[in-house]
Design an enzyme around this catalytic site. Structure first.
Site, PDB file in Angstrom:
ATOM      1  N   GLN A   1       0.821  -1.212   0.000  1.00  0.00           N
ATOM      2  CA  GLN A   1       0.000   0.000   0.000  1.00  0.00           C
ATOM      3  C   GLN A   1       0.857   1.265   0.000  1.00  0.00           C
ATOM      4  OE1 GLN A   1      -2.128  -1.206   3.476  1.00  0.00           O
ATOM      5  NE2 GLN A   1      -0.298  -1.251   4.743  1.00  0.00           N
TER       6      GLN A   1
ATOM      7  N   HIS B   1      -9.415   3.391  19.185  1.00  0.00           N
ATOM      8  CA  HIS B   1      -8.598   2.342  19.803  1.00  0.00           C
ATOM      9  C   HIS B   1      -9.208   1.851  21.111  1.00  0.00           C
ATOM     10  CE1 HIS B   1      -5.156   3.898  17.151  1.00  0.00           C
ATOM     11  NE2 HIS B   1      -5.603   2.767  16.668  1.00  0.00           N
TER      12      HIS B   1
ATOM     13  N   GLY C   1      -2.169 -12.079   8.453  1.00  0.00           N
ATOM     14  CA  GLY C   1      -2.927 -12.485   9.636  1.00  0.00           C
ATOM     15  C   GLY C   1      -3.822 -13.696   9.381  1.00  0.00           C
TER      16      GLY C   1
ATOM     17  N   ASP D   1      -8.130  -4.981  13.612  1.00  0.00           N
ATOM     18  CA  ASP D   1      -7.952  -3.533  13.443  1.00  0.00           C
ATOM     19  C   ASP D   1      -7.398  -3.311  12.052  1.00  0.00           C
ATOM     20  OD1 ASP D   1      -7.401  -0.863  13.585  1.00  0.00           O
ATOM     21  OD2 ASP D   1      -5.859  -1.029  15.141  1.00  0.00           O
ATOM     22  N   SER D   2      -8.275  -3.374  11.068  1.00  0.00           N
ATOM     23  CA  SER D   2      -7.823  -3.402   9.671  1.00  0.00           C
ATOM     24  C   SER D   2      -8.214  -2.143   8.926  1.00  0.00           C
ATOM     25  CB  SER D   2      -8.453  -4.604   8.962  1.00  0.00           C
ATOM     26  OG  SER D   2      -9.826  -4.344   8.708  1.00  0.00           O
ATOM     27  N   THR D   3      -7.756  -2.070   7.684  1.00  0.00           N
ATOM     28  CA  THR D   3      -8.221  -1.058   6.742  1.00  0.00           C
ATOM     29  C   THR D   3      -9.605  -1.486   6.236  1.00  0.00           C
ATOM     30  OG1 THR D   3      -6.991  -2.271   5.072  1.00  0.00           O
ATOM     31  CG2 THR D   3      -5.904  -0.358   6.014  1.00  0.00           C
ATOM     32  N   ASP D   4     -10.157  -0.718   5.302  1.00  0.00           N
ATOM     33  CA  ASP D   4     -11.478  -1.017   4.744  1.00  0.00           C
ATOM     34  C   ASP D   4     -11.465  -2.375   4.030  1.00  0.00           C
ATOM     35  OD1 ASP D   4     -12.192   1.519   5.620  1.00  0.00           O
ATOM     36  OD2 ASP D   4     -11.843   2.464   3.683  1.00  0.00           O
TER      37      ASP D   4
ATOM     38  N   PRO E   1      -5.765  -5.804   0.765  1.00  0.00           N
ATOM     39  CA  PRO E   1      -5.280  -6.868   1.646  1.00  0.00           C
ATOM     40  C   PRO E   1      -6.257  -7.230   2.775  1.00  0.00           C
ATOM     41  CG  PRO E   1      -3.950  -4.845   1.896  1.00  0.00           C
ATOM     42  CD  PRO E   1      -4.869  -4.643   0.734  1.00  0.00           C
TER      43      PRO E   1
HETATM   44  N1  AG3 Z   1      -8.186   1.259  11.079  1.00  0.00           N
HETATM   45  C1  AG3 Z   1      -8.721   1.949   9.968  1.00  0.00           C
HETATM   46  C2  AG3 Z   1     -10.221   1.896   9.908  1.00  0.00           C
HETATM   47  C3  AG3 Z   1     -10.751   2.214   8.531  1.00  0.00           C
HETATM   48  C4  AG3 Z   1     -10.704   3.667   8.177  1.00  0.00           C
HETATM   49  N2  AG3 Z   1     -11.327   3.879   6.888  1.00  0.00           N
HETATM   50  C5  AG3 Z   1     -11.284   5.025   6.190  1.00  0.00           C
HETATM   51  N3  AG3 Z   1     -10.696   6.089   6.650  1.00  0.00           N
HETATM   52  N4  AG3 Z   1     -11.853   5.063   5.004  1.00  0.00           N
HETATM   53  C6  AG3 Z   1      -6.786   1.143  11.183  1.00  0.00           C
HETATM   54  C7  AG3 Z   1      -6.120   2.319  11.862  1.00  0.00           C
HETATM   55  C8  AG3 Z   1      -6.372   2.411  13.320  1.00  0.00           C
HETATM   56  N5  AG3 Z   1      -5.543   1.571  14.101  1.00  0.00           N
END
Ligand code: AG3
Length: 284
Positions: A35, A66, A142, A160-163, A167
């Site tokens: 990324q 968090h 993971g 605790d992932s991205t959208d 990945p």
């Molecule tokens: N969590 C990111 C959540 C998704 C955010 N999505 C967005 N901005 N479109 C990972 C980071 C926090 N530990």
């Protein structure tokens, strides 16, 4: 008022909405095998980490996310000892988990080591707990980590992932949840970041269906404000055994021995109250 080029903007194109932060000065940018990671200094929200143009966190409001990913799950489980975080590379969730004195081991499986290295450099306060002897870091997939993990070896899994694209897509699917159920001990539970209730209720609904398909008897979503994520409103979804998620260790939460800025026993209970539209979407 017009936004000039100094604003950082995350656009949600399909939803026709954007979020901007004023006076964003780029401190770092790099493309990893996974990324594009960028770090900015902003005028009013402190440091910002963006991945593929999406806000991951800012100094000013990451505490809400968090705390609400970590503490509801940890105060719901009767006695969490062994915890896995999937993703979480910025280490903000890890720091919250390790505030619980009874945690024995915490493994963090983050696919992109650069996220953690940049967090150490640009978000040192989130990485305060990284040298805690209970913490172990695995940099890799993971999903694969869970596949290879011993059956009934964990109490809580935090995702605790991205959208759910790129990945992270496989982290929102029943096949993965089934493996999670296998590695959880009886009474174990999962908490996963689950996107905006306003913009992406269908994603939350789909997660509920996937969790149930994987054999989780109870699935519950909580919500919280997140100023710098699309729509400013976000959610986490918990999955576990039936009858285990409606209650939590309220007394322990009331008398917790560590500070929090958003989470407390009253916010825990309140966060699970869902507005009718969402309740109805999830029930259909
Ligand atoms: N969590 C990111 C959540 C998704 C955010 N999505 C967005 N901005 N479109 C990972 C980071 C926090 N530990």
């Amino acid at each position: 008022m017009q936004l000039d080029a100094s604003w950082f903007t995350e656009i949600a194109p399909g939803e026709g909405i954007a979020m901007s932060l004023k006076g964003a000065r780029r401190l770092h940018a790099e493309r990893t095998p996974y990324q594009q990671i960028e770090i900015y200094e902003t005028e009013t929200f402190g440091r910002l980490m963006a991945i593929d143009g999406c806000v991951m966190l800012t100094d000013r409001d990451n505490f809400v996310y968090h705390e609400m990913l970590a503490h509801p799950a940890l105060f719901t489980h009767p006695a969490p000892r062994d915890v896995l975080i999937i993703g979480g590379g910025d280490c903000g969730t890890l720091r919250e988990v390790l505030k619980h004195a009874d945690i024995g081991t915490l493994i963090q499986a983050e696919i992109d080591e650069r996220v953690t290295r940049l967090a150490e450099q640009y978000f040192p306060e989130l990485c305060q707990a990284n040298h805690d002897p209970r913490a172990r870091f695995y940099f890799g997939d993971g999903i694969q980590w869970v596949k290879e993990a011993a059956t009934a070896s964990l109490d809580v899994i935090l995702i605790d992932s991205t959208d759910p694209a790129g990945p992270a897509a496989g982290l929102f699917a029943a096949a993965f949840y089934k493996e999670c159920r296998r590695v959880l001990r009886p009474g174990g539970l999962i908490a996963q970041q689950s996107e905006s209730p306003l913009l992406y209720a269908h994603i939350i609904k789909n997660m509920h269906a996937e969790f149930r398909q994987a054999g989780f008897a109870e699935v519950r979503t909580l919500t919280f404000p997140q100023a710098t994520y699309p729509s400013g409103w976000w959610s986490a979804t918990l999955a576990g055994e039936h009858g285990k998620l409606a209650d939590f260790r309220r007394g322990d939460a009331e008398h917790k021995a560590f500070p929090t800025l958003y989470y407390d026993a009253a916010m825990h209970a309140a966060a699970f109250a869902l507005p009718p539209f969402l309740r109805e979407t999830l029930a259909r």
